[in-house]
Scaffold this motif. Structure first.
Motif, short mmCIF file in Angstrom:
data_model
loop_
_atom_site.label_atom_id
_atom_site.label_comp_id
_atom_site.label_asym_id
_atom_site.label_seq_id
_atom_site.Cartn_x
_atom_site.Cartn_y
_atom_site.Cartn_z
N GLN A 6 0.83 -1.20 0.00
CA GLN A 6 0.00 0.00 0.00
C GLN A 6 0.87 1.26 0.00
O GLN A 6 2.03 1.23 0.40
CB GLN A 6 -0.91 0.02 1.24
N LYS A 7 0.24 2.36 -0.44
CA LYS A 7 0.92 3.66 -0.49
C LYS A 7 0.40 4.58 0.62
O LYS A 7 -0.73 4.45 1.07
CB LYS A 7 0.69 4.31 -1.85
N GLY A 8 1.23 5.53 0.98
CA GLY A 8 0.81 6.52 1.97
C GLY A 8 -0.33 7.39 1.48
O GLY A 8 -1.07 7.96 2.28
N SER A 9 -0.49 7.47 0.18
CA SER A 9 -1.57 8.25 -0.41
C SER A 9 -2.87 7.47 -0.48
O SER A 9 -3.77 7.83 -1.24
CB SER A 9 -1.18 8.71 -1.82
N PHE A 10 -2.99 6.41 0.32
CA PHE A 10 -4.18 5.56 0.30
C PHE A 10 -5.45 6.38 0.45
O PHE A 10 -6.41 6.21 -0.30
CB PHE A 10 -4.09 4.53 1.43
N PHE A 11 -5.48 7.27 1.42
CA PHE A 11 -6.64 8.14 1.61
C PHE A 11 -6.48 9.41 0.79
O PHE A 11 -5.48 10.12 0.91
CB PHE A 11 -6.81 8.52 3.08
N GLY A 12 -7.47 9.68 -0.04
CA GLY A 12 -7.53 10.94 -0.77
C GLY A 12 -8.88 11.59 -0.56
O GLY A 12 -9.63 11.24 0.35
N PHE A 13 -9.20 12.53 -1.42
CA PHE A 13 -10.43 13.30 -1.28
C PHE A 13 -11.30 13.14 -2.52
O PHE A 13 -10.80 13.06 -3.65
CB PHE A 13 -10.11 14.79 -1.10
N ALA A 43 -7.85 -5.38 3.43
CA ALA A 43 -8.69 -6.17 2.52
C ALA A 43 -8.31 -5.99 1.05
O ALA A 43 -9.03 -6.45 0.17
CB ALA A 43 -10.15 -5.81 2.73
N ASN A 44 -7.20 -5.30 0.79
CA ASN A 44 -6.63 -5.17 -0.56
C ASN A 44 -7.35 -4.17 -1.45
O ASN A 44 -7.25 -4.24 -2.68
CB ASN A 44 -6.53 -6.52 -1.26
N PHE A 45 -8.06 -3.20 -0.85
CA PHE A 45 -8.34 -1.98 -1.60
C PHE A 45 -7.02 -1.26 -1.81
O PHE A 45 -6.10 -1.39 -0.99
CB PHE A 45 -9.29 -1.08 -0.81
N SER A 46 -6.93 -0.49 -2.87
CA SER A 46 -5.70 0.27 -3.13
C SER A 46 -5.84 1.75 -2.85
O SER A 46 -4.89 2.52 -3.05
CB SER A 46 -5.26 0.08 -4.59
N GLY A 47 -7.01 2.18 -2.39
CA GLY A 47 -7.20 3.58 -2.07
C GLY A 47 -8.65 3.84 -1.73
O GLY A 47 -9.55 3.04 -2.05
N ALA A 48 -8.89 4.97 -1.07
CA ALA A 48 -10.24 5.38 -0.70
C ALA A 48 -10.30 6.89 -0.69
O ALA A 48 -9.34 7.56 -0.28
CB ALA A 48 -10.63 4.82 0.67
N LEU A 49 -11.42 7.44 -1.14
CA LEU A 49 -11.59 8.88 -1.25
C LEU A 49 -12.73 9.33 -0.34
O LEU A 49 -13.87 8.88 -0.50
CB LEU A 49 -11.88 9.28 -2.70
#
Length: 680
Positions: free
Chosen positions: A101-108, A408-414
């Motif tokens: 995972q990346k630190g940018s997982f959470f975005g807007f 759960a292997n999502f790659s990001g969430a906004l």
């Protein structure tokens, strides 16, 4: 919460024997007077389970609602307050780890129709607090991802320009849509504005392509997006919640998954044949809301048919909705009392219950070689719940939810941002009539986003596992994070509110050892950052490692105060480290100095304004007088050339942007916001 400075002023005018009680967090907030002047004293005679501050006459924007709920009582039986955590140092010995995972997982995720409230009015006037807040995330995450779209992308049309250099213009709301989404005109100025933001902070964009009418496609947002934003475009979403189209009037009632498959193909063919969209395979879908299951889309043959055109798979989900209260005439049923559902968010089962529904879809995405995104989410649709969505509890919820998605292997969430008619925004500019003297308000959920960025770091190799700690107790969850194959951080949550301190828990940590067939790797000491507040109910006085972004109308996007990091000395005889997590609170445990340094920026770029607004036809008051007046201290406003307290002077920046765009030299905090629609 409420205008305490005004109350203090009233108290000073009263005889000394008088007192005033204002309802606060843990109970009535007694405003007592004495020889030393007014003091705030908490009392505890409020019955558990009832809102402690809920004025019926509040008529301001929902983003600034004053509702404070009662925290849930300590669970019965109470969670154990002492337990071990024993983990391997090497990732290869830890079963069940997530993908990297990346630190940018959470975005807007930002509604297209409110971009002029939060980002700027055009490419030359950008919101300084917005830039500062994005910079905080970017320095911790490496970069920030933001989607501009939502329900309003469906009715959007690109035009060369709008009168007055505006970036957007709203048409009448669609009366057939339950959420009253406005039709939207977008000028190219919006894309130039976004390009200028990307030149100042490391932010990349998702854009929404209108999908409401496939017989008259409008691909200009993608065409101009490619030419103006260039490499700062991540992808284009085709269709926002298509499973809700029949109910929103975008498709006939009989429209189904097969019809969606066919309509999506129309966009694919058009994009592939459009020479003004040079980057192919950059579409995002299906972005379902939960009304249809993803499996029902995969069953149409969607993935094999369109895999070459897709860069991401996406879903959208909110755990609940406040639609009945937001739209009482739409027939959603009786409104939900936020107090009755507050406890639902304060348990490990809250995020896990959502994520578990996408286990199969995550596997499908992995098999297809496509990252899976939670493309739009937040505490509740239709604006969130006052007192829930803007409470400290929402920060703990979003940390748990985010790490559960990563596991759960999502790659990001906004996380979604609407207008000022919603309660869940991570941050808000002040209302229009206060924008000349008030600063921004940062919501608790923004702190949670910063925590996730620091927990995952900037290596882009972080792997997450749910520890099921404390016998999988739902009120005390925790996660382990491995980076480059080594255990580097622990994320520990305590959902319980207990002012007595008896619900604080202490975990005894051991790393490596014989049980893992590894040498002991328990450090001699470790560092801990705490996300802290008095109660899950509070909206202010929240600190991350001792620092705060300010209370209501006091944020300029920069941390205030000195950073406080706890150092825990471990027992090298027993190879154990004891870490305590307050009730409520969160602890991010760093198991090495390098992990701490990676997640802790030594400095963060900030921005200052070069102009002020409302300099004509305004009253002036001597600073010596204003310093002693109610509310806003003139003594602290030393130089009106900057919105940053204590800072003067301007930032001058120039450089190239995509398509020859010149980055203009000034950035300005806007003082005339347009009140926003509720778009979700």
């Amino acid at each position: 919460m409420f205008p305490v400075p005004l109350l203090l002023l009233v108290v000073y005018c009263l005889p000394r024997a008088y007192g005033i009680t204002v309802y606060g967090v843990q109970g009535p907030l007694e405003l007592a007077t004495g020889s030393a002047g007014p003091t705030l004293v908490y009392t505890s005679d409020t019955a558990a389970g009832t809102a402690v501050f809920d004025p019926v006459n509040f008529t301001g924007p929902a983003a600034f609602n004053p509702v404070i709920l009662a925290p849930p009582p300590v669970p019965s039986p109470a969670p154990p307050t002492s337990f071990p955590i024993n983990l391997p140092q090497n990732a290869q010995n830890m079963p069940g780890l997530s993908i990297e995972q990346k630190g940018s997982f959470f975005g807007f995720s930002m509604e297209m129709s409110v971009i002029n409230q939060f980002i700027g009015i055009n490419s030359t006037y950008l919101q300084v607090p917005f830039l500062n807040l994005i910079s905080l995330v970017a320095e911790r995450a490496g970069s920030v991802h933001m989607r501009v779209g939502g329900n309003t992308q469906e009715t959007a049309t690109v035009v060369p320009s709008l009168e007055g250099g505006k970036v957007i213009e709203k048409d009448k709301a669609d009366s057939s849509n339950p959420t009253e989404t406005p039709a939207l005109l977008i000028s190219l100025e919006m894309l130039y504005m976004m390009a200028n933001v990307s030149s100042l902070v490391n932010i990349q964009w998702y854009l929404g392509i209108p999908f409401n009418d496939t017989s008259h496609l409008r691909l200009q947002i993608a065409e101009y997006g490619e030419s103006i934003l260039g490499d700062n475009i991540i992808g284009f979403q085709v269709g926002n919640e298509p499973d809700l189209y029949p109910g929103h009037g975008h498709r006939p009632p009989w429209w189904n998954q097969t019809d969606y498959f066919n309509d999506f193909g129309v966009v694919v063919d058009a994009a592939n044949n459009d020479p003004l969209i040079p980057v192919k395979g950059n579409l995002i879908a299906p972005s379902l809301s939960g009304n249809w299951t993803p499996e029902s889309i995969w069953d149409t043959g969607f993935l094999p048919a369109y895999t070459d055109s897709l860069s991401f798979l996406s879903v959208e989900r909110y755990p609940d909705d406040n639609c009945a209260a937001a739209f009482p005439e739409a027939g959603f049923g009786p409104p939900i009392d936020p107090q009755t559902i507050f406890a639902n968010y304060l348990t490990h089962n809250a995020g896990k219950g959502i994520v578990d529904q996408y286990t199969d879809t995550a596997a499908v995405a992995q098999q297809a070689g496509k990252p899976l995104l939670m493309f739009e989410t937040n505490t509740a649709s239709c604006g969130g719940f006052p007192g829930v969505s803007d409470s400290f509890g929402s920060a703990l919820w979003v940390i748990d939810y985010g790490l559960q998605m990563a596991y759960a292997n999502f790659s990001g969430a906004l996380l979604h941002i609407g207008g000022q008619d919603v309660s869940y925004n991570p941050f808000n500019p002040p209302p229009t009539n206060q924008s000349s003297f008030e600063q921004w308000t940062v919501g608790p959920i923004f702190y949670g986003m910063l925590v996730i960025a620091e927990a995952l770091g900037t290596s882009n190799t972080s792997q997450v596992v749910d520890l099921f700690q404390n016998s999988n107790n739902e009120f005390t969850p925790g996660y382990g994070i491995w980076e480059n194959g080594q255990l580097v951080r622990l994320a520990l949550i305590n959902y319980v509110t207990d002012p007595s301190g008896q619900s604080d828990y202490t975990t005894t940590i051991t790393i490596g050892g014989a049980q893992w067939n590894e040498p002991d790797a328990t450090p001699s000491s470790l560092k801990v950052k705490y996300l802290a507040a008095e109660s899950v109910s509070v909206k202010e006085n929240i600190t991350w490692a001792g620092q705060t972004l300010g209370s209501r109308f006091q944020a300029d996007g920069r941390f205030q105060g000195d950073e406080t990091v706890q150092t825990v000395t471990c027992d090298e005889t027993t190879n154990t480290c004891n870490v305590t997590v307050p009730a409520p609170g969160f602890a991010l445990v760093f198991l090495s100095d390098s992990a701490f340094e990676e997640s802790t920026p030594s400095s963060t770029p900030t921005f200052a304004t070069t102009a002020v607004t409302k300099t004509m036809n305004t009253a002036t008051v001597p600073a010596s007088v204003l310093a002693n007046s109610n509310g806003n201290s003139g003594s602290e406003r030393k130089d009106l050339s900057s919105t940053s307290k204590g800072s003067s002077g301007a930032i001058q920046m120039a450089g190239g942007a995509p398509a020859g765009l010149t980055v203009l030299a000034t950035v300005l905090a806007i003082a005339f916001m347009i009140p926003g629609f509720i778009e979700r």
